[in-house]
Design an enzyme around this catalytic site. Structure first.
Site, PDB file in Angstrom:
ATOM      1  N   ASP A 146       0.828  -1.089   0.070  1.00 15.52           N
ATOM      2  CA  ASP A 146      -0.050  -0.409  -0.008  1.00 15.52           C
ATOM      3  C   ASP A 146       0.340   0.880  -0.270  1.00 15.52           C
ATOM      4  O   ASP A 146       1.520   1.279   0.872  1.00 15.52           O
ATOM      5  CB  ASP A 146      -1.301  -0.362   1.351  1.00 15.52           C
ATOM      6  CG  ASP A 146      -2.018   1.282   1.278  1.00 15.52           C
ATOM      7  OD1 ASP A 146      -2.858   1.274   0.565  1.00 15.52           O
ATOM      8  OD2 ASP A 146      -1.667   2.186   1.704  1.00 15.52           O
ATOM      9  N   GLU A 176      -3.986   2.652  -4.437  1.00 11.97           N
ATOM     10  CA  GLU A 176      -2.989   2.111  -4.671  1.00 11.97           C
ATOM     11  C   GLU A 176      -2.013   1.175  -3.626  1.00 11.97           C
ATOM     12  O   GLU A 176      -1.291   0.666  -3.468  1.00 11.97           O
ATOM     13  CB  GLU A 176      -2.498   3.708  -3.759  1.00 11.97           C
ATOM     14  CG  GLU A 176      -2.677   3.482  -2.117  1.00 11.97           C
ATOM     15  CD  GLU A 176      -4.206   4.425  -2.424  1.00 11.97           C
ATOM     16  OE1 GLU A 176      -4.596   4.256  -1.041  1.00 11.97           O
ATOM     17  OE2 GLU A 176      -5.156   4.575  -2.914  1.00 11.97           O
TER      18      GLU A 176
END
Length: 726
Positions: A603, A646
């Protein structure tokens, strides 16, 4: 009274002489036909007996075993060659139960039967079904007329093949050369297949039915286009109790005998002309004066009767008929002549006209165009004087098309006139339809070929040559399938390997006549879809039709669509759905082989801040830079996917925990070192938090289990300050 007595005496002498001579000829014919029948039956029974013995030969049975070694085939070939020489037959050959010839007496000759498939021949089918088969036909390879005797070969009660002996009927002809007189033999369909008179061969004694024509074409028994009807019927002329036959305008005494087992009919015949001469000589010897008077009366009477009979016959014919004597004076003409040639009745008021009169009438009304009538008449009269038989077509000014056949006899010229206008229109329509169909096939984008039962390509279109990039020298009306396969194999169309082995395998597969559909990528990168469908006649394979379609662009489009369906459009990484599918597949593989499997959940830190501060364009640029960095770091076997926003995931096949942490650290450092600037030339810093998890095969992990552990590890990495691996 004396004259009457002499005439009666001469007539009686002639009659008795004719009857006596006819009786002698009939007895001679009867004797010879018995000898001939016995000879035929003896020859055929001998061959049948030898075939039954060969069918039990263990060496032939061994050659029919699956994957029989070469020495068994060699032994079988030499055995069949020896048997053929001793029997003085044409050929002896051995077929497997699928109809393919595996051994033959002509194995060492150029046109050997070996490898040929004759399963469509009736003798093969009958041998399989009834253990024996017989068939009369022209050889497909030798083109010689022969009689085939077949016997089934059994091994352990199961039929494994068929032994076939072909008898050369020329051997029978040699026997008949020692016998006086003419003969012919007709088969069960009344087709003459053997005769002392070559012009009688392949003539039919009756009109051939449509079913018989299909049978002859399907079995390729005879060249169907050569078969014509032979004129034959019982003549009105008799010699006492003996009838005569008229065959092609000649009269004969005939003796017939049937070979019941074969359904053949043997005809022996002798001309009647010598008897007439003998009767005449006898009558002259008894009474010259009376015979002369009788002959004069008889000839006048017979001529009138014959003329009346002939006139009755020709008047009922569907064609126009004329008969001109040697001076070109018309003696006979039926009403159909007037109809098809549109002759007025006035042309016949003064009696039957001469050929010159008819020619002048036609020339004056423009039947021969605008040519000078005198020149046309002179030219036609000169041709007639040459006494040459002729057949030609003439189109009349009204559009009617006539077929005109002229045959010269000793007494003059007989001519028939047949209206073939409708037939010509039908032929032209058939040719036009055939031309349309051929043009359609030739202009199709698809390649098309038609292959017969002997694997000869009898039709191909231009698209076939274009799609396969074949050279022009292969373009032939009939192309051998084997030659095409060999050419493709030599230029590498089928990959590496011995070209002859490629040819052998593909020919064997094609002989099964099974439907097929496959894709083949050529060396130039083009992909062809090849579809083959067998052609059947009466349920039996008779070849197949194949189509060739270039699907290269279709394949490319399918690949692009697959990529679009499985790839994230921004980063060009695997999307969530496809990544999950690949991960499930890898988990199953890891369970099967027991190899380790590691998973990284990534992430990007504070990515929302990047979007808010620098804009979404810079955010997209950052995601792409992350994807490029990942591809540079990961191995070829590692798989990465974008789960959303993301968040990314990577699974590492055959990687334990230590290896996973090492790779994860490299990823973390690689992301930290990404050099990005915004549109305003401001630096953009990226970091990533990574959670690591291992597949536990002992506990039977599911995909949800390993993802959940990786997510917890990622959560710890974020709580511990981000930009780290946990």
């Amino acid at each position: 009274m004396a004259v009457i007595f002499l005439v009666a005496l001469g007539w009686f002498a002639a009659r008795e002489t004719g009857e006596t001579a006819a009786r002698e000829i009939d007895q001679n014919l009867s004797h010879r036909i018995t000898l001939y029948k016995n000879f035929l039956q003896r020859e055929l029974n001998q061959v049948d007996y030898i075939a039954s013995i060969l069918a039990q030969n263990p060496q032939l049975i061994a050659a029919l075993q699956p994957n029989a070694v070469g020495r068994y085939i060699d032994v079988a070939n030499n055995l069949l060659k020896t048997a053929n020489q001793k029997l003085e037959t044409a050929t002896v050959f051995l077929m497997d139960k699928n109809g393919r010839t595996v051994a033959a007496s002509n194995f060492d000759q150029e046109h050997s039967f070996i490898g040929k498939n004759y399963s469509f021949r009736p003798y093969f089918k009958n041998a399989l079904e009834k253990e024996t088969g017989r068939f009369l036909a022209v050889g497909i390879t030798s083109y010689q007329l022969g009689y085939y005797v077949a016997h089934a070969i059994k091994n352990g009660g199961e039929t494994v093949g068929v032994i076939v002996i072909k008898i050369d009927l020329r051997h029978i002809q040699q026997f008949t050369k020692d016998m006086d007189g003419d003969y012919f033999i007709a088969d069960e369909r009344n087709i003459i297949f053997l005769s002392s008179n070559k012009t009688f061969e392949l003539k039919s004694l009756t009109t051939i039915s449509a079913n018989d024509r299909r049978y002859i074409s399907r079995t390729r028994q005879y060249p169907i286009h050569k078969i014509e009807t032979l004129e034959n019927h019982v003549s009105d002329t008799k010699y006492g109790q003996f009838n005569t036959y008229r065959i092609n305008y000649n009269e004969y005494f005939v003796r017939k005998v049937s070979l019941e087992e074969l359904n053949w009919t043997v005809w022996l015949f002798a001309p009647t002309a010598p008897i007439r001469n003998q009767a005449l000589s006898s009558a002259i010897g008894i009474s010259l004066i009376g015979l002369m008077a009788m002959v004069a009366f008889y000839l006048l009477y017979k001529r009138r009767k014959d003329s009346e009979r002939f006139q009755t016959i020709v008047d009922n014919l569907p064609s126009g008929v004329t008969f001109f004597d040697n001076n070109l004076q018309m003696l006979i003409c039926n009403e159909m002549v007037k109809k098809v040639l549109d002759f007025p009745d006035s042309l016949f008021h003064g009696g039957l006209p001469s050929l010159r009169t008819l020619l002048r009438f036609n020339a004056q009304r423009g039947e021969y165009g605008e040519n000078n009538p005198d020149l046309v008449i002179a030219e036609q009269i000169e041709k007639a004087k040459q006494r040459i038989d002729h057949v030609f077509e003439r189109k009349r000014p009204d559009g009617t098309i006539l077929e005109i056949r002229g045959v010269w006899l000793d007494q003059g010229l007989i001519t028939t006139y047949t209206d073939i206008t409708d037939r010509k229109k039908a032929e032209e329509e058939a040719m036009r339809t055939s031309g349309y169909l051929r043009a359609l096939l030739q202009n199709m984008d698809q390649g098309v070929t038609v292959t017969d039962e002997n694997l000869n390509i009898v039709f191909w279109n231009n698209a076939f040559f274009d799609l396969l990039k074949l050279p022009d020298h292969l373009k032939k009306p009939v192309m051998k399938y084997e030659d095409l396969i060999r050419y493709n194999a030599i230029r590498g169309e089928y990959g590496p390997g011995d070209p002859e082995q490629h040819v052998k395998l593909r020919v064997q597969a094609s002989l099964k006549f099974e439907p097929h559909k496959f894709e083949r990528t050529r060396p130039d990168g083009h992909t062809l879809q090849v579809t083959g469908k067998p052609l059947h006649i009466d349920g039996e394979p008779f070849g197949f039709i194949s189509t060739y379609v270039d699907i290269t662009e279709h394949k490319r489009m399918a690949t692009r669509l697959r990529k679009l369906a499985n790839t994230d459009p921004l980063t060009e990484l695997n999307n969530r759905r496809h990544f999950t599918t690949l991960l499930e597949r890898e988990i199953k593989r890891s369970r099967r082989n027991g190899n380790p499997l590691s998973l990284l959940l990534l992430d990007l830190d504070h990515f929302k801040t990047v979007n808010d501060r620098f804009g979404h364009n810079c955010g997209d640029m950052a995601l792409k830079a992350f994807a490029d960095t990942s591809r540079d770091i990961l191995r070829d076997i590692d798989v990465i996917g974008r789960l959303g926003g993301e968040e990314f995931c990577i699974f590492l096949p055959d990687t334990d925990r230590e290896g996973a942490y090492i790779l994860a650290e490299r990823m973390r450092q690689g992301v930290e070192n990404i050099d990005l600037v915004s549109d305003k030339n401001e630096p953009i810093k990226l970091t990533v938090s990574i959670g690591v998890a291992m597949l536990d095969n002992v506990m039977g992990d599911r995909i949800e289990d390993i993802l959940q552990r990786a997510d917890k590890a990622l959560y710890r990495a974020k709580n511990e300050g981000r930009n780290r691996v946990c």
